[in-house]
Design a protein around this motif. Structure first.
Motif, mmCIF file in Angstrom:
data_model
loop_
_atom_site.group_PDB
_atom_site.id
_atom_site.type_symbol
_atom_site.label_atom_id
_atom_site.label_comp_id
_atom_site.label_asym_id
_atom_site.label_seq_id
_atom_site.Cartn_x
_atom_site.Cartn_y
_atom_site.Cartn_z
ATOM 1 N N PHE A 1 1.865 -15.061 31.465
ATOM 2 C CA PHE A 1 1.825 -16.245 32.323
ATOM 3 C C PHE A 1 2.766 -17.353 31.857
ATOM 4 O O PHE A 1 2.970 -18.319 32.596
ATOM 5 C CB PHE A 1 0.390 -16.773 32.428
ATOM 6 C CG PHE A 1 -0.424 -16.068 33.462
ATOM 7 C CD1 PHE A 1 -0.545 -16.588 34.735
ATOM 8 C CD2 PHE A 1 -1.039 -14.856 33.183
ATOM 9 C CE1 PHE A 1 -1.300 -15.940 35.703
ATOM 10 C CE2 PHE A 1 -1.781 -14.202 34.144
ATOM 11 C CZ PHE A 1 -1.913 -14.723 35.406
ATOM 12 N N ILE A 2 3.312 -17.223 30.661
ATOM 13 C CA ILE A 2 4.347 -18.176 30.240
ATOM 14 C C ILE A 2 5.734 -17.569 30.448
ATOM 15 O O ILE A 2 6.650 -18.232 30.956
ATOM 16 C CB ILE A 2 4.162 -18.580 28.769
ATOM 17 C CG1 ILE A 2 2.828 -19.310 28.582
ATOM 18 C CG2 ILE A 2 5.297 -19.491 28.308
ATOM 19 C CD1 ILE A 2 2.501 -19.644 27.143
ATOM 20 N N SER A 3 5.928 -16.319 30.064
ATOM 21 C CA SER A 3 7.272 -15.716 30.120
ATOM 22 C C SER A 3 7.714 -15.422 31.553
ATOM 23 O O SER A 3 8.887 -15.610 31.893
ATOM 24 C CB SER A 3 7.308 -14.430 29.296
ATOM 25 O OG SER A 3 6.463 -13.432 29.855
ATOM 26 N N ILE A 4 6.820 -14.961 32.415
ATOM 27 C CA ILE A 4 7.229 -14.610 33.786
ATOM 28 C C ILE A 4 7.741 -15.835 34.552
ATOM 29 O O ILE A 4 8.805 -15.765 35.184
ATOM 30 C CB ILE A 4 6.074 -13.919 34.531
ATOM 31 C CG1 ILE A 4 5.849 -12.521 33.927
ATOM 32 C CG2 ILE A 4 6.366 -13.801 36.012
ATOM 33 C CD1 ILE A 4 4.675 -11.772 34.507
ATOM 34 N N PRO A 5 7.035 -17.004 34.523
ATOM 35 C CA PRO A 5 7.636 -18.179 35.188
ATOM 36 C C PRO A 5 8.990 -18.560 34.589
ATOM 37 O O PRO A 5 9.897 -18.982 35.333
ATOM 38 C CB PRO A 5 6.596 -19.277 34.944
ATOM 39 C CG PRO A 5 5.303 -18.549 34.810
ATOM 40 C CD PRO A 5 5.649 -17.287 34.092
ATOM 41 N N LEU A 6 9.139 -18.427 33.262
ATOM 42 C CA LEU A 6 10.447 -18.738 32.662
ATOM 43 C C LEU A 6 11.505 -17.743 33.118
ATOM 44 O O LEU A 6 12.671 -18.115 33.364
ATOM 45 C CB LEU A 6 10.309 -18.725 31.136
ATOM 46 C CG LEU A 6 9.454 -19.844 30.528
ATOM 47 C CD1 LEU A 6 9.264 -19.629 29.036
ATOM 48 C CD2 LEU A 6 10.090 -21.211 30.782
ATOM 49 N N GLN A 7 11.152 -16.459 33.238
ATOM 50 C CA GLN A 7 12.098 -15.474 33.757
ATOM 51 C C GLN A 7 12.468 -15.796 35.202
ATOM 52 O O GLN A 7 13.618 -15.617 35.630
ATOM 53 C CB GLN A 7 11.479 -14.068 33.677
ATOM 54 C CG GLN A 7 11.272 -13.533 32.274
ATOM 55 C CD GLN A 7 12.539 -13.022 31.619
ATOM 56 O OE1 GLN A 7 13.635 -13.118 32.182
ATOM 57 N NE2 GLN A 7 12.410 -12.490 30.415
ATOM 58 N N VAL A 8 11.501 -16.303 35.983
ATOM 59 C CA VAL A 8 11.786 -16.704 37.366
ATOM 60 C C VAL A 8 12.755 -17.872 37.402
ATOM 61 O O VAL A 8 13.689 -17.908 38.224
ATOM 62 C CB VAL A 8 10.468 -17.048 38.093
ATOM 63 C CG1 VAL A 8 10.751 -17.691 39.442
ATOM 64 C CG2 VAL A 8 9.625 -15.803 38.281
#
Length: 884
Positions: free
Chosen positions: A163-170
């Protein structure tokens, strides 16, 4: 740091909380720095405060820190326009709730320090993604942590990482979107690192307002127009020139040109983006300006302006550009995002499919790892220590899982339509990191487990020693509960128990001093290879001994009770409940103690009865005997030492001897007792003579006299056996008690009559023939009778004869006192009558008084002695006259 970190959820309380505080402070500081919401050095200060709050209260501290990180994520997502992809405030609120919920729910359900560490590992793993030199270590770090932390709390690590890395990847995907390029799934976040870090450099009202406006735009559907706070002059100039020249050529051309927007317009637009929306400064937005500008202008120019081109004034064009430019910025970005999200959505099935594969595989590996044998929980029976492969297997599993992950993500990125930064060097480096990082931890765990096994086995052995010791002490206490004399077989068994107890204490002491595992194992063998079985046999042997002893004691009790009853002794033996042979030892011993106690009750009753018999014999037949029987004295002394049956046998022998020796004397002693009883009984038969004298008190005397039973102590009476001689004593004492109460009634009745007569006397010194010695003798007799237990039986019998002789005298005295009382009650009347007759005639004769001669003479005598008249009176034979 103690390896208990990975074994104990509380981590040894204070030490564990301190380690958790440090790790939590570091991870929070990293999270606040890499996903900034505050300028430096505030992240360090806030991280310390959050860690301290977590130290004090796990849930609230972690919720605070997690919400700050999630707020930073939301801010940066809003800053780049992520939420403008979604239409309507409700959808935006749902997306926002979905993004924030894990950062509230997870901290709310944590229950120990390891859960906090698991969350921190997820945050640290995300931090590794920001750098090209370390991003590939994120997954290995999680895998290594999963191998050493065999708990379901590892889910917190995966949740926070996702939930932290996926928004940053987006964010990075939207910044670097290119048509035909798949969205990233596992790539370094270095392209957005500087953009995120430079977004906030200080705190003031303007910056706080910018943050607030950026987040609030989630709910206000203004789109990207919010970035156009003003339209720069160069935008106005270049777009006005475009409308007056190139746009006119475009709308008048027959063929649509290859390039629909001139370079100077594109450059000015990108200059605006670099200034106001720098995240997209290096994006492919120029292509969307080139393709959207002419059509947008055609659709949105005022019709009169459109018709007047190119002959429109500069002022009009300026106003039109200022009106349309914010809309155009939003239009370009919406087109850009539409294509970017469309391409992302096309890849979502492949990404989900890959994640499902990885989740299934990693879950299987995690379950395998969680179910591997735990040396700490193995049996404490010593043997070969757990195979070292248990500690090599987690290293191998972590390395293989890492390889499978990177090989899978490399081979499946094209088929599943996503991109990942993977090469052979990354695979080797990440695998090497996994091995090198997990090997020392696994080896440390091996060394720690050796110590833990020693501790666990020591604790288990100490518990076993305490358990065996308690069992032995319980059995010893049961033996000690037995009344003396304790049978020899119980003493022998107790000796063996004491030897075993000493051995258990020695093993316990050796275990407490043991420094190596082999010493503990040696002590365990001593316990389990014989001593434990011996202790269990003690209980069986004691059970058998108690059952046999119960049968023996119950037989002896019944035999003794039967012999006592057979001899005619009036003793009621207690009723004994039956014992269940499968009952607990304590209950069996209770039954045995009940039998022995019943025997002692029998002994006490027998001693009490025998004391009374001995007292009668020594008082009536053998005054030279000692005050107390030697046999009975010894029996009293030994009542808590010897078995009751031994004492009963000794007493019964004495009773039988007394029966042989004193039977004839008993028969001769019954006659005076019968005489005394008869005297008392006769009182209840004198109703006619006594009821008039005593009134209501006669009924009391009659009831008391009826309590004395006249017994026939003839030689042929079966009850004359020596064991029944107690009847003589009971008859005497009962007679003494009744006589004492009768004498008391007569005594107090006489005293009442004397008191009333004295009140009625015409003068205090008048002599009325009072019985001066009777009440004194009766008082002395009452003193003896009321304290009869202080006197011997022969003394009581002697005194009883004297007391009985007082009864007739007391009755006669009461009769005389009643006459005196009646005469004195009537004297005032006769006094007046005598005075009147003497005054009239000078002489009063007996026949003039109207009473019998006896009372008449008494009245004349009383008048003569008590009247102080000036006249001189003289007494004649039948009258009283005035002197001449």
């Amino acid at each position: 740091m103690s390896f208990a970190l990975f074994m104990d959820g509380d981590m040894g309380e204070q030490t564990g909380k301190l380690v958790t505080f440090i790790i939590n402070m570091v991870s929070m500081a990293i999270g606040f720095i890499l996903i900034p919401l505050l300028p430096m050095p505030l992240p360090y200060i806030v991280a310390f405060l959050v860690a301290y709050a977590t130290y004090k209260e796990k849930t609230y501290g972690m919720i605070t820190g997690s919400l700050l990180i999630s707020l930073g994520l939301v801010y940066h997502l809003s800053r780049i326009g992520f939420f403008q992809i979604f239409q309507g405030p409700i959808v935006k609120v749902l997306i926002l709730t979905f993004l924030i919920a894990p950062f509230v729910v997870c901290p709310a359900v944590i229950s120990n320090n390891l859960h906090i560490i698991a969350i921190d590992m997820g945050i640290i793993a995300v931090a590794l993604l920001f750098f090209e030199s370390s991003f590939y270590l994120a997954i290995p770090l999680i895998l290594v942590f999963a191998t050493i932390y065999k708990g379901r709390g590892i889910a917190f690590t995966f949740i926070y990482y996702a939930f932290i890395s996926i928004p940053l990847q987006v964010i990075q995907y939207l910044k670097t979107f290119q048509e035909g390029v798949f969205p990233p799934l596992y790539t370094p976040l270095s392209l957005i690192y500087h953009d995120i870090q430079g977004s906030l450099s200080y705190i003031n009202l303007d910056e706080l307002g910018k943050i607030f406006n950026s987040i609030s735009e989630i709910f206000i559907s203004r789109g990207f127009e919010r970035y156009v706070t003003e339209v720069p002059d160069y935008i106005v100039e270049h777009f006005s020139a475009y409308l007056a020249t190139d746009y006119v050529e475009y709308i008048r051309s027959i063929e649509i040109p290859l390039s629909s927007a001139p370079w100077y317009v594109i450059d000015s637009f990108m200059e605006f983006v670099s200034t106001y929306i720098p995240t997209y400064a290096n994006s492919v937005l120029p292509r969307y300006v080139n393709s959207t500008l002419p059509s947008f202008m055609t659709q949105n120019l005022y019709s009169d302006v459109y018709a007047a081109l190119p002959s429109v004034g500069t002022g009009v064009l300026r106003l039109e550009v200022e009106r349309l430019f914010p809309q155009y910025v939003n239009h370009v970005f919406q087109t850009y995002f539409r294509e970017a999200t469309g391409q992302l959505l096309n890849s979502v099935p492949g990404i989900i499919f890959f994640l499902v594969i990885m989740v299934g595989f990693i879950s299987a590996i995690t379950l395998l790892n969680m179910n591997m044998p735990d040396p700490i929980k193995e049996s404490v029976i010593p043997g070969k220590y757990v195979d070292f492969v248990i500690y090599l297997l987690p290293i191998f599993v972590a390395a293989v899982t890492n390889l499978i992950f990177f090989i899978s993500i490399d081979k499946l990125q094209q088929p599943l339509a996503f991109q990942a930064t993977v090469n052979q060097s990354i695979m080797l480096s990440s695998t090497a990191f996994t091995i090198l990082f997990s090997a020392p931890l696994s080896f440390s765990k091996y060394l720690f487990d050796l110590r833990e096994v020693k501790e666990v086995r020591s604790v288990s052995l100490l518990v076993e020693c305490d358990y065996q010791g308690e069992k032995i002490e319980r059995l010893i206490r049961l033996v000690n509960r037995m009344r003396t004399p304790i049978p020899d077989n119980f003493i022998d068994l107790k000796t063996r128990m004491l030897i075993a107890l000493d051995e258990v204490k020695e093993i316990k002491a050796n275990t407490e001093r043991a420094k190596e595992l082999k010493e503990v194992d040696a002590n365990i063998r001593r316990i389990y290879n014989g001593l434990k079985d011996e202790v269990e046999s003690f209980e069986t042997r004691l059970d058998v001994a108690l059952r046999d002893y119960y049968i023996k004691t119950k037989f002896e009790y019944l035999e003794a009770a039967g012999e006592i009853i057979g001899l005619g002794l009036d003793v009621d033996p207690p009723v004994l409940p039956e014992m269940e042979f499968d009952a607990p030892l304590e209950e069996k011993l209770d039954h045995i103690e009940g039998v022995i106690e019943a025997g002692r009750v029998l002994v006490e009753k027998l001693i009490d009865t025998s004391d009374k018999i001995y007292e009668i014999i020594s008082s009536l037949f053998e005054p030279s005997l000692p005050k107390d029987s030697a046999t009975l004295m010894i029996s009293k002394e030994k009542i808590d030492e010897d078995e009751p049956w031994v004492i009963i046998d000794a007493i019964l022998v004495s009773l039988k001897n007394w029966e042989k020796q004193y039977s004839a004397d008993i028969v001769n002693a019954t006659r005076p007792i019968n005489d005394s009883v008869e005297t008392v009984v006769q009182l209840s038969r004198r109703r006619s003579s006594l009821s008039s004298l005593l009134g209501e008190k006669y009924e009391e005397i009659s009831e008391l006299a009826a309590r004395v039973e006249a017994r026939n102590f003839s030689a042929g009476d079966e009850n004359l056996r020596v064991l029944k001689v107690i009847l003589i004593r009971d008859t005497i004492l009962n007679t003494v008690d009744v006589v004492g109460k009768i004498i008391g009634i007569l005594y107090y009745h006489i005293k009442d009559l004397e008191f009333n007569i004295n009140l009625l006397l015409p003068r205090e010194d008048y002599e009325w023939n009072r019985n001066l010695t009777l009440t004194e003798r009766m008082s002395q007799s009452l003193e003896v009778i009321n304290n009869y237990e202080q006197y011997r039986i022969d003394e009581l019998i002697s005194h009883l004869y004297r007391v009985l002789s007082y009864i007739d005298e007391a009755v006669d005295t009461i009769e005389y006192y009643n006459e005196r009382k009646e005469m004195l009650l009537n004297y005032p009347v006769f006094q007046k009558k005598i005075t009147r007759i003497i005054e009239d005639k000078g002489e009063v004769k007996l026949d003039e008084l109207g009473v019998s001669e006896k009372y008449g003479r008494e009245y004349l005598k009383m008048y003569l002695r008590t009247t102080y008249s000036p006249l001189m009176l003289e007494e004649t034979a039948d009258s009283l006259r005035r002197s001449q």
